[in-house]
Design a protein around this motif. Structure first.
Motif, short mmCIF file in Angstrom:
data_model
loop_
_atom_site.label_atom_id
_atom_site.label_comp_id
_atom_site.label_asym_id
_atom_site.label_seq_id
_atom_site.Cartn_x
_atom_site.Cartn_y
_atom_site.Cartn_z
N ARG A 47 33.31 -47.36 -25.39
CA ARG A 47 33.85 -46.00 -25.56
C ARG A 47 34.68 -45.89 -26.83
O ARG A 47 34.76 -44.82 -27.42
N GLY A 83 34.09 -43.31 -29.92
CA GLY A 83 35.13 -42.34 -30.21
C GLY A 83 35.58 -41.60 -28.97
O GLY A 83 36.28 -40.59 -29.07
N LEU A 84 35.17 -42.06 -27.79
CA LEU A 84 35.60 -41.44 -26.55
C LEU A 84 36.95 -41.99 -26.09
O LEU A 84 37.56 -41.50 -25.16
N GLU A 85 37.37 -43.06 -26.76
CA GLU A 85 38.63 -43.71 -26.40
C GLU A 85 39.23 -44.13 -27.73
O GLU A 85 38.49 -44.50 -28.64
N THR A 86 40.56 -44.07 -27.84
CA THR A 86 41.15 -44.51 -29.10
C THR A 86 41.84 -45.85 -28.88
O THR A 86 42.52 -46.03 -27.88
#
Lengths: 358, 275, 274
Positions: free
Chosen positions: A46, A50-53
């Motif tokens: 993720r 780019g769904l999680e930083t």
């Protein structure tokens, strides 16, 4: 397109999901992130999407073809992502699902209606679903949904394809078929692919390279052959395939496990250090009489002969219970039966020495 | 830590929601409590302990309790019938259960009055039997039964549908008769839902105004409920008195809701579902 | 069946009790409303609506609902988006606070505005200086309506959106959709029936609210009377036919609401079954 991850940390409150992960995915390869649940593999995937930083740690970066994309959000990264439960838009038909990514482009870069239509049908053909274009997700089988999700992800011509447990929710037979099909598809398209799985067989069969993950860290990166035959850590050894474990000690530079002695332990270790010997079931040999090699006496507990190999459970004189795989041919030759006393010898095994500090 | 969120709009939607909620509900509600805390303890005590107020509480709680109890009994039968049996007109009846929610209270108020007043549709027969219905505590109870009716039925229906038929079959194979199965197996597992429905109906009745104002006759000490007393005080510009009684009634209904939540929580943790 | 079913006479008895109870408590009031409204014939019935005060009341009711429903719809969408799609501390408290108006007696809901905007209230003197009126005027009626109908849309949307999770929205984001595109094309279609359901209930309550509006309106004929308040005035003046005539309109609204509600409920169940 190559992907590079540098110093990736991710914490959720007190839980450390990822701990300084560094990884390079080569352009065009199919890489599997393999590990038990909670090992951080999905979080890592993720983060690539780019769904999680990642945590803002100095030096932390996500690079696509040597370009830092950390500041780009998911919509701007142009990745194809296949979700574990597919996340198909339930209010849209198969066609609309696949077309979605093309229809939400800014007007100036958007394809014409006809071009979108053509592209969607091309993709549906690729995944063998052109007849089901007007169905809704709820009217499809699990395997079909899987393929819609893949077609939808491919529609935006992603530079990277990311799959989160793509076959996790399917039954064994469908799984096998889709696995082969995915590998074939990858060979045709050559898009850099990262696949998350907890199923070692799946990883071994499909991937060019495997990343073995455990507790937020990478245990080993290598080809399926490397990780299976030359595991770098105990965890990798245990996680990939079944193993038998013998406990012993280092004595004068050798690892000693009862009558079994291994000359060259994996690492230099001081005498008296605890050592663990891992042997795969097919690397143990059963003999009805001593054959000259160092061997353990053992008693047969149970024989399971339905299957490609005969699986024999034994109780060793050293107290360990082990599982050995032998061929049907060998089984018939020896005429084994439960409660028989036999001799076990080892073709190869792997020794790990525990850290021992005084 | 300012972590970028994947979906946009968090700040603006949360900010707007909290702002709107504060302006419309929280700040005005604070005005009520400040009004009361701003007055002296004697003023508050005089307002809430006046004999007229005490009479109003008594009637409010008694009639609400009676209404909820009637609903618990008949609501159970209605829910049972609607879930378990088939009969003509069932779908319409099921839809019309929610009528007390949908029908404006003023309409139900005048309709009930027309039915139960001395020369009304039902009232005239009750009159002959010597029973005074409208303009009496009985009338208040009737109105509060009406407004609370959907709560028991609507909380029991899903619980009844979820009931594992295997349980009843098991009881039957173990030799229990139908009545025994009902009393020992079905009723205990529906009890949490029944109590929840009862409590919801009771809480709703405590604050009811519209459907009661017509049928009660609003006679102090006799048919005046707490809401009516608040309105009467407001009409006399006795804001502090109205606010004091309002706060007291509000606390009562909060306590009810707290009890309902605790019950739901307890049931959820014990049976793995909510009532 | 056998042991697993009640004897026939028990069944018939229970069905009989149900019919009797619902008949006398639900159907009878409905029948009374229409009968009483038509007691003096159709002409008298229709004449009740040509009266200017009745028309003004209808207009004000439509105005109050016309403002309260859209505003609470926007609130419901905003609140459910924030609550269902994001994690933040205090979420459970916010959800309970949204439900608060349900727990508050209508009379108290009206009273709080009197205490803020009334002559003896917080802002009363300030408003009086500027000759602005909120209490005993239209703004008060609208505010009270907004207060009591605030939770309806939000409480339908929040649990549904929480259950649907954020996977579809994430999928849309990865495919390049903007936030607005995601909301309009993915989120909104997924909750459309629940939204409609909330709007139907919100509207019914907005048009029918009596207690809260009664406290703030001041009952000024032709100016601050909504339909329920107008009914009260007519009834107290012993103008029963006119009162029931206006009531019959609201009763019709209630029936339409119930019908629409069960249609939408069926659609929601179908969608859920998929």
């Amino acid at each position: 397109m190559s992907i590079e991850l540098r110093h990736i940390w991710r914490t959720f409150g007190h839980f450390i999901a990822l701990q300084d992960v560094n990884l390079e995915v080569r352009s065009g390869e199919l890489m599997a992130l393999l590990g038990p649940s909670g090992s951080g593999k999905t979080t890592l995937l993720r983060i690539i999407a780019g769904l999680e930083t990642p945590d803002p740690v100095p030096g932390s970066a996500v690079l696509f073809r040597d370009q830092d994309v950390s500041s780009r959000n998911a919509a701007e990264r142009q990745v194809g992502f296949v979700f574990q439960h597919y996340a198909l838009f339930r209010n849209m038909t198969v066609f609309e699902n696949v077309a979605f990514g093309l229809r939400v482009q800014p007007r100036k870069s958007r394809l014409s209606k006809d071009a979108i239509r053509a592209r969607v049908y091309e993709l549906l053909k690729l995944v063998h679903l052109e007849d089901l274009a007007q169905r809704y997700p709820s009217q499809l089988s699990g395997g079909q949904r899987q393929r819609v999700a893949l077609a939808r992800a491919l529609a935006i011509q992603p530079q990277v394809l990311l799959l989160d447990e793509p076959f996790g929710a399917l039954d064994a037979k469908v799984r096998q078929g889709l696995r082969t099909w995915l590998r074939k598809l990858h060979d045709e398209l050559h898009v850099t692919t990262v696949l998350v799985t907890h199923d070692q067989e799946e990883a071994l069969e499909v991937a060019d390279r495997i990343v073995v993950m455990n507790r937020g860290q990478i245990e080993q990166v290598g080809t399926p052959d490397e990780v299976f035959h030359h595991p770098a850590t105990e965890f990798t050894m245990e996680f990939l395939g079944s193993v038998n474990l013998f406990r012993g000690r280092i004595e004068s530079g050798k690892a000693v496990f009862g009558p079994l002695v291994v000359d060259r332990p994996a690492r230099l270790a001081t005498d008296g250090a605890a050592a663990r010997l891992f042997v795969r079931p097919h690397d143990l040999e059963i003999n009805t009489a001593p054959n000259g090699k160092p061997s353990l006496r053992a008693r047969i507990l149970r024989i399971q002969s339905a299957g490609a190999l005969v699986k024999v459970d034994l109780l060793c004189e050293t107290g360990e219970q082990v599982n050995v795989h032998i061929t049907h041919e060998r089984f018939r030759e020896m005429n084994l039966s439960p409660d028989a006393h036999v001799y076990l010898s080892m073709r190869q095994g792997k020794v790990f020495v525990e850290d021992y500090c005084i | 830590m300012a972590r970028r969120r994947i979906l946009p709009g968090f700040g603006i939607t949360l900010g707007y929601s909290v702002l709107y909620l504060s302006l419309i509900v929280l700040i005005p509600l604070a005005a009520l409590f400040l009004r009361v805390t701003g007055s002296s303890w004697e003023q508050f005590w005089d307002a809430v302990s006046a004999p007229r107020a005490i009479a109003a509480y008594k009637l409010t709680f008694a009639a609400s309790f009676a209404g909820a109890a009637v609903n618990a009994v008949f609501g159970f039968i209605v829910a049972w019938t609607l879930v378990r049996y088939r009969f003509p007109g069932k779908r319409v009846l099921d839809a019309i259960i929610d009528l007390p929610f949908a029908l404006p209270t003023a309409v139900s108020g005048i309709a009930l009055t027309a039915i139960y007043s001395r020369n009304g549709w039902v009232g005239r027969y009750l009159e002959r039997a010597g029973i005074e219905s409208a303009f009496s505590p009985l009338g208040v109870t009737i109105a509060l039964t009406f407004v609370g009716l959907p709560f028991v039925v609507r909380t029991l229906q899903p619980a009844l549908e979820d009931l594992d038929p295997g349980m009843e079959e098991a009881a039957a194979t173990l030799g229990a008769g139908r009545w025994q199965t009902f009393r020992r197996v079905i009723l205990p597992s529906l009890l949490p839902a029944l109590i929840t429905g009862f409590a919801l109906a009771f809480a709703r009745a405590l604050g009811e105004y519209g459907s009661v104002v017509f049928i009660s006759g609003n006679m102090p000490f006799r048919t005046e409920i707490a809401s009516l007393l608040i309105v009467a005080k407001l009409e006399q510009y006795d804001y502090t008195g109205a606010a004091s009684i309002g706060v007291l009634m509000l606390l009562a209904s909060f306590l009810m809701l707290l009890a309902i939540n605790a019950l739901q929580h307890w049931v959820g943790s014990r049976y793995g579902r909510t009532a | 069946m056998g042991r697993l079913a009640e004897p026939r006479w028990v069944r018939n008895l229970l069905i009989g009790v149900t019919l009797l109870f619902l008949g006398s408590f639900l159907l009878l009031p409905l029948v009374v409303v229409f009968t009483e409204a038509l007691r003096n014939g159709l002409a008298a019935y229709l004449a009740s609506f040509s009266e200017p005060d009745a028309l003004a009341a209808i207009r004000l009711t439509l105005l109050a609902a016309g403002i309260a429903v859209p505003v609470n719809c926007v609130f419901g969408l905003a609140a459910s988006w924030a609550i269902a799609k994001f994690e933040f501390p205090g979420k459970a408290v916010l959800i309970s606070l949204i439900d608060l108006p349900f727990a508050i007696s209508p009379v108290i809901s009206g009273m709080v505005y009197v205490l803020v905007f009334g002559l003896q209230g917080w802002l009363g003197p300030w408003l009086a200086e500027r000759e602005m009126r909120i209490i005993f005027a239209v703004p008060g009626v609208v505010l009270a309506t907004m207060f009591v109908t605030l939770p309806y849309v939000a409480r339908e949307l929040i649990p549904l959106m929480q259950e649907q999770g954020i996977e579809e929205e994430e999928a849309a984001a990865v495919l390049g959709a903007s936030g607005w595109q995601t909301f309009r094309r993915v989120t909104l279609p997924n909750v459309k029936w629940a939204l409609l359901y909330g709007v139907i209930l919100c509207n019914a309550r907005a048009m029918g609210e009596f207690g809260a509006v009664s406290v703030v309106s001041g009952h000024i004929r032709g100016l601050t009377n909504t339909m329920p308040l107008h009914i009260e005035i007519l009834y107290n003046e012993y103008n029963f036919v006119a009162a029931f005539a206006v009531a019959s309109l609201l009763a019709l609204l209630a029936l339409v609401t119930l019908a629409a509600k069960s249609v939408v409920e069926r659609r929601m169940r179908q969608e859920e079954a998929q």
